[in-house]
Scaffold this motif. Structure first.
Motif, PDB file in Angstrom:
ATOM      1  N   LEU A  20     -11.446  43.410  47.311  1.00 22.86           N
ATOM      2  CA  LEU A  20     -11.161  44.461  48.299  1.00 22.86           C
ATOM      3  C   LEU A  20      -9.955  44.052  49.125  1.00 22.86           C
ATOM      4  N   GLY A  38      -6.882  45.079  55.883  1.00 24.81           N
ATOM      5  CA  GLY A  38      -5.786  44.934  56.839  1.00 24.81           C
ATOM      6  C   GLY A  38      -6.387  44.274  58.073  1.00 24.81           C
ATOM      7  N   GLU A  39      -6.552  45.114  59.121  1.00 22.99           N
ATOM      8  CA  GLU A  39      -7.195  44.619  60.340  1.00 22.99           C
ATOM      9  C   GLU A  39      -8.685  44.964  60.374  1.00 22.99           C
ATOM     10  N   GLY A  40      -9.169  45.624  59.329  1.00 20.73           N
ATOM     11  CA  GLY A  40     -10.596  45.994  59.292  1.00 20.73           C
ATOM     12  C   GLY A  40     -10.968  47.016  60.359  1.00 20.73           C
ATOM     13  N   ASN A  74     -11.005  50.257  59.897  1.00 17.15           N
ATOM     14  CA  ASN A  74     -11.555  51.474  59.297  1.00 17.15           C
ATOM     15  C   ASN A  74     -12.603  51.110  58.239  1.00 17.15           C
ATOM     16  N   MET A  91      -2.736  41.167  52.919  1.00 16.90           N
ATOM     17  CA  MET A  91      -1.276  40.946  52.892  1.00 16.90           C
ATOM     18  C   MET A  91      -0.833  40.490  54.284  1.00 16.90           C
ATOM     19  N   ALA A 140       3.864  45.363  54.443  1.00 14.40           N
ATOM     20  CA  ALA A 140       2.475  45.834  54.594  1.00 14.40           C
ATOM     21  C   ALA A 140       1.693  45.038  55.630  1.00 14.40           C
ATOM     22  N   ILE A 156      -2.363  53.371  67.228  1.00 16.89           N
ATOM     23  CA  ILE A 156      -3.395  53.430  66.189  1.00 16.89           C
ATOM     24  C   ILE A 156      -3.555  52.000  65.680  1.00 16.89           C
ATOM     25  N   PRO A 157      -4.777  51.475  65.691  1.00  9.90           N
ATOM     26  CA  PRO A 157      -4.949  50.087  65.240  1.00  9.90           C
ATOM     27  C   PRO A 157      -4.671  49.956  63.739  1.00  9.90           C
ATOM     28  N   GLY A 198       0.295  48.440  55.797  1.00  9.31           N
ATOM     29  CA  GLY A 198      -0.174  48.653  54.425  1.00  9.31           C
ATOM     30  C   GLY A 198      -1.333  49.633  54.330  1.00  9.31           C
ATOM     31  N   ALA A 199      -2.150  49.688  55.374  1.00  8.74           N
ATOM     32  CA  ALA A 199      -3.312  50.588  55.348  1.00  8.74           C
ATOM     33  C   ALA A 199      -2.950  51.999  55.806  1.00  8.74           C
ATOM     34  N   ALA A 200      -1.816  52.153  56.491  1.00  3.97           N
ATOM     35  CA  ALA A 200      -1.493  53.457  57.106  1.00  3.97           C
ATOM     36  C   ALA A 200      -1.472  54.616  56.096  1.00  3.97           C
ATOM     37  N   GLN A 219      -5.296  56.418  54.450  1.00  3.79           N
ATOM     38  CA  GLN A 219      -5.967  57.637  54.934  1.00  3.79           C
ATOM     39  C   GLN A 219      -4.968  58.548  55.674  1.00  3.79           C
ATOM     40  N   ILE A 238      -0.835  47.383  48.310  1.00  4.75           N
ATOM     41  CA  ILE A 238       0.375  47.946  48.914  1.00  4.75           C
ATOM     42  C   ILE A 238       1.110  46.800  49.603  1.00  4.75           C
TER      43      ILE A 238
HETATM   44  C1  LIG Z   1     -10.226  52.403  68.365  1.00  4.16           C
HETATM   45  C2  LIG Z   1      -9.723  52.986  67.069  1.00  4.16           C
HETATM   46  C3  LIG Z   1      -8.932  54.118  67.086  1.00  4.16           C
HETATM   47  C4  LIG Z   1      -8.451  54.679  65.887  1.00  4.16           C
HETATM   48  N1  LIG Z   1      -7.666  55.785  65.950  1.00  4.16           N
HETATM   49  C5  LIG Z   1      -7.189  56.339  64.814  1.00  4.16           C
HETATM   50  C6  LIG Z   1      -6.347  57.493  64.867  1.00  4.16           C
HETATM   51  O1  LIG Z   1      -6.015  57.984  65.939  1.00  4.16           O
HETATM   52  N2  LIG Z   1      -5.917  58.020  63.701  1.00  4.16           N
HETATM   53  C7  LIG Z   1      -6.241  57.452  62.490  1.00  4.16           C
HETATM   54  O2  LIG Z   1      -5.792  57.992  61.455  1.00  4.16           O
HETATM   55  N3  LIG Z   1      -7.017  56.359  62.405  1.00  4.16           N
HETATM   56  C8  LIG Z   1      -7.494  55.794  63.534  1.00  4.16           C
HETATM   57  N4  LIG Z   1      -8.296  54.673  63.459  1.00  4.16           N
HETATM   58  C9  LIG Z   1      -8.637  54.111  62.148  1.00  4.16           C
HETATM   59  C10 LIG Z   1      -7.700  52.946  61.710  1.00  4.16           C
HETATM   60  O3  LIG Z   1      -6.922  52.520  62.777  1.00  4.16           O
HETATM   61  C11 LIG Z   1      -6.781  53.365  60.558  1.00  4.16           C
HETATM   62  O4  LIG Z   1      -7.513  53.856  59.464  1.00  4.16           O
HETATM   63  C12 LIG Z   1      -5.900  52.189  60.076  1.00  4.16           C
HETATM   64  O5  LIG Z   1      -4.914  52.667  59.193  1.00  4.16           O
HETATM   65  C13 LIG Z   1      -6.713  51.085  59.400  1.00  4.16           C
HETATM   66  O6  LIG Z   1      -5.855  49.966  59.233  1.00  4.16           O
HETATM   67  P1  LIG Z   1      -6.422  48.542  58.880  1.00  4.16           P
HETATM   68  O7  LIG Z   1      -5.265  47.657  58.632  1.00  4.16           O
HETATM   69  O8  LIG Z   1      -7.371  48.105  59.920  1.00  4.16           O
HETATM   70  O9  LIG Z   1      -7.171  48.850  57.500  1.00  4.16           O
HETATM   71  P2  LIG Z   1      -8.613  48.335  57.025  1.00  4.16           P
HETATM   72  O10 LIG Z   1      -9.653  48.950  57.877  1.00  4.16           O
HETATM   73  O11 LIG Z   1      -8.607  46.875  56.873  1.00  4.16           O
HETATM   74  O12 LIG Z   1      -8.644  49.033  55.593  1.00  4.16           O
HETATM   75  C14 LIG Z   1      -8.681  50.439  55.480  1.00  4.16           C
HETATM   76  C15 LIG Z   1      -8.534  50.827  54.004  1.00  4.16           C
HETATM   77  O13 LIG Z   1      -7.232  50.457  53.555  1.00  4.16           O
HETATM   78  C16 LIG Z   1      -7.308  49.581  52.431  1.00  4.16           C
HETATM   79  N5  LIG Z   1      -6.171  48.658  52.547  1.00  4.16           N
HETATM   80  C17 LIG Z   1      -5.839  47.906  53.623  1.00  4.16           C
HETATM   81  N6  LIG Z   1      -4.695  47.246  53.406  1.00  4.16           N
HETATM   82  C18 LIG Z   1      -4.283  47.572  52.155  1.00  4.16           C
HETATM   83  C19 LIG Z   1      -3.166  47.181  51.335  1.00  4.16           C
HETATM   84  N7  LIG Z   1      -2.212  46.339  51.763  1.00  4.16           N
HETATM   85  N8  LIG Z   1      -3.082  47.719  50.075  1.00  4.16           N
HETATM   86  C20 LIG Z   1      -4.031  48.575  49.619  1.00  4.16           C
HETATM   87  N9  LIG Z   1      -5.100  48.959  50.347  1.00  4.16           N
HETATM   88  C21 LIG Z   1      -5.226  48.474  51.605  1.00  4.16           C
HETATM   89  C22 LIG Z   1      -8.663  48.936  52.538  1.00  4.16           C
HETATM   90  O14 LIG Z   1      -9.146  48.473  51.279  1.00  4.16           O
HETATM   91  C23 LIG Z   1      -9.502  50.090  53.076  1.00  4.16           C
HETATM   92  O15 LIG Z   1      -9.885  50.970  52.046  1.00  4.16           O
HETATM   93  C24 LIG Z   1      -8.789  54.083  64.655  1.00  4.16           C
HETATM   94  C25 LIG Z   1      -9.575  52.914  64.627  1.00  4.16           C
HETATM   95  C26 LIG Z   1     -10.032  52.370  65.814  1.00  4.16           C
HETATM   96  C27 LIG Z   1     -10.849  51.110  65.788  1.00  4.16           C
END
Ligand SMILES: Cc1cc2nc3c(=O)[nH]c(=O)nc-3n(C[C@H](O)[C@H](O)[C@H](O)COP(=O)(O)OP(=O)(O)OC[C@H]3O[C@@H](n4cnc5c(N)ncnc54)[C@H](O)[C@@H]3O)c2cc1C
Length: 338
Positions: A48, A51-53, A55, A69, A90, A115-116, A120-122, A125, A178
């Motif tokens: 799996l 990123g920052e976990g 989502n 990454m 990423a 947005i946290p 790479g995760a942006a 979703q 990514i």
């Molecule tokens: C307080 C709070 C507020 C938030 N507000 C918003 C908001 O306003 N809008 C919004 O859209 N989201 C929001 N989110 C959700 C979150 O911030 C986003 O979904 C963000 O993009 C997740 O990034 P992450 O690095 O933490 O990904 P993770 O949670 O670590 O991973 C998310 C998904 O991406 C995949 N992934 C991660 N990195 C990679 C990579 N390099 N290559 C391939 N796949 C990868 C993972 O496998 C998983 O499926 C919020 C979350 C919190 C805690």
């Protein structure tokens, strides 16, 4: 590259859930990612990307490899009179990119301030907030195919972006790492301030001419008032997606609930505010054990202590079912359950 074994993921998910993974790998470059998946990754076990976990909801120990990454850097790769194209690694933190772009006066990302998570995760979703989605500034991305280790480039249309959705959440889920995202920003900003209470917030700020730095500040102010900080109260932002319903369902609900909050999408569909439905069901602030619906933000489920991931998931099911009983609308999850 850095590898750890039997590693705790508590600090790698914003719910703060205590689970372990068998192997945790940090990769510092595209080349390292390619080599790793070709020569070292045990593909017989689950893997799996993380990123920052922010989502993710882990419901049990992860009996495989978590890949993160850690590559860094922003690079201006092309420029015209009107636009710039930035390639961002990423492993960068998304909001560091927003800060950087606002400082350079490159517009387009400011409504997505704070947005946290990682760059790479942006796209996964199609992050969105305050009337803007990543899709509007996205140009392309680079990714390593996990099966082959080959570098592939994907452009805007191939991503099949939708509301909190992309092809990387569907057909390509967990098939690619990514490694970089290319964003197209504007030298001449088009301010998007119609959404929500941005205008009202701007009126509280002192400035001479509206600019993207002021918009960023307004968004930060609104978000910090509205959203719980995961470092204080574990959460992953919106737990559910706002549901889409057809006209008939909308009209039926409107008769029963004249104050229903909905948005006409002008394609025979309406979007409902999931938070409003939860609130109307009397569940804002509702808690069970160590899990609760946030007292101010009904769309956010919070971990009030050391709740387990399964406990949080069960709680979310209860919310889903109660909302369904009252409104006949079943929520889809926004959070990725692992
Ligand atoms: C307080 C709070 C507020 C938030 N507000 C918003 C908001 O306003 N809008 C919004 O859209 N989201 C929001 N989110 C959700 C979150 O911030 C986003 O979904 C963000 O993009 C997740 O990034 P992450 O690095 O933490 O990904 P993770 O949670 O670590 O991973 C998310 C998904 O991406 C995949 N992934 C991660 N990195 C990679 C990579 N390099 N290559 C391939 N796949 C990868 C993972 O496998 C998983 O499926 C919020 C979350 C919190 C805690």
């Amino acid at each position: 590259m850095e590898i750890k074994y039997n590693y705790s993921l508590k600090n790698h998910n914003t719910f703060g859930v205590q689970v372990n993974c068998k192997t945790f790998v940090r990769l510092n470059s595209q080349q390292e990612a390619s080599n790793y998946v070709q020569n070292q990754l045990d593909k017989t076990l689950p893997y799996l990307l993380i990123g920052e976990g922010s989502n993710l909801l882990f419901t049990k120990n992860f009996e495989g490899t978590i890949i993160q990454m850690q590559n860094k850097g922003f690079e201006l790769i092309d420029e015209t009179n009107k636009n710039v194209w930035i390639k961002a690694a990423a492993g960068e933190i998304w909001d560091d990119f927003v800060v950087w772009s606002v400082e350079k006066n490159y517009a387009g990302a400011e409504n997505l301030s704070k947005i946290p998570g990682t760059m790479g995760a942006a796209p996964i979703q199609n992050i969105g907030a305050y009337g803007v989605e990543l899709a509007e500034i996205f140009n392309g991305l680079e990714a390593i195919e996990i099966e082959t280790g080959e570098l592939r480039r994907f452009y805007l249309r191939e991503l099949q972006f939708g509301y909190r959705d992309s092809i990387f959440k569907q057909k390509f889920k967990n098939k690619y790492i990514i490694t970089a995202v290319i964003l197209k920003l504007n030298k001449f900003p088009f301010f998007k301030i119609e959404y929500g209470n941005i205008k009202a917030e701007l009126e509280t700020l002192t400035y001479e001419n509206l600019n993207i730095g002021v918009i960023r500040q307004a968004i930060i102010n609104i978000r910090s008032r509205k959203l719980p900080d995961p470092s204080e109260l574990g959460n992953a932002g919106s737990f559910f997606k706002n549901p889409f319903i057809d006209v008939k369902k909308h009209n039926d609900l409107k008769k029963l609930f004249p104050d229903l909050v909905s948005y006409d999408l002008e394609n025979d569909k309406y979007k409902l505010a999931a938070g409003w439905l939860i609130d109307k069901a009397g569940l804002k602030g509702y808690s069970k054990g160590k899990v609760a619906v946030h007292k101010d933000q009904a769309l956010i489920i919070v971990n009030m202590g050391d709740a387990g991931g399964q406990e949080i998931l069960d709680f979310s099911e209860e919310i889903r079912n109660k909302v369904y009983e009252i409104f006949g609308v079943m929520f889809e999850l926004e959070v990725n359950v692992i």
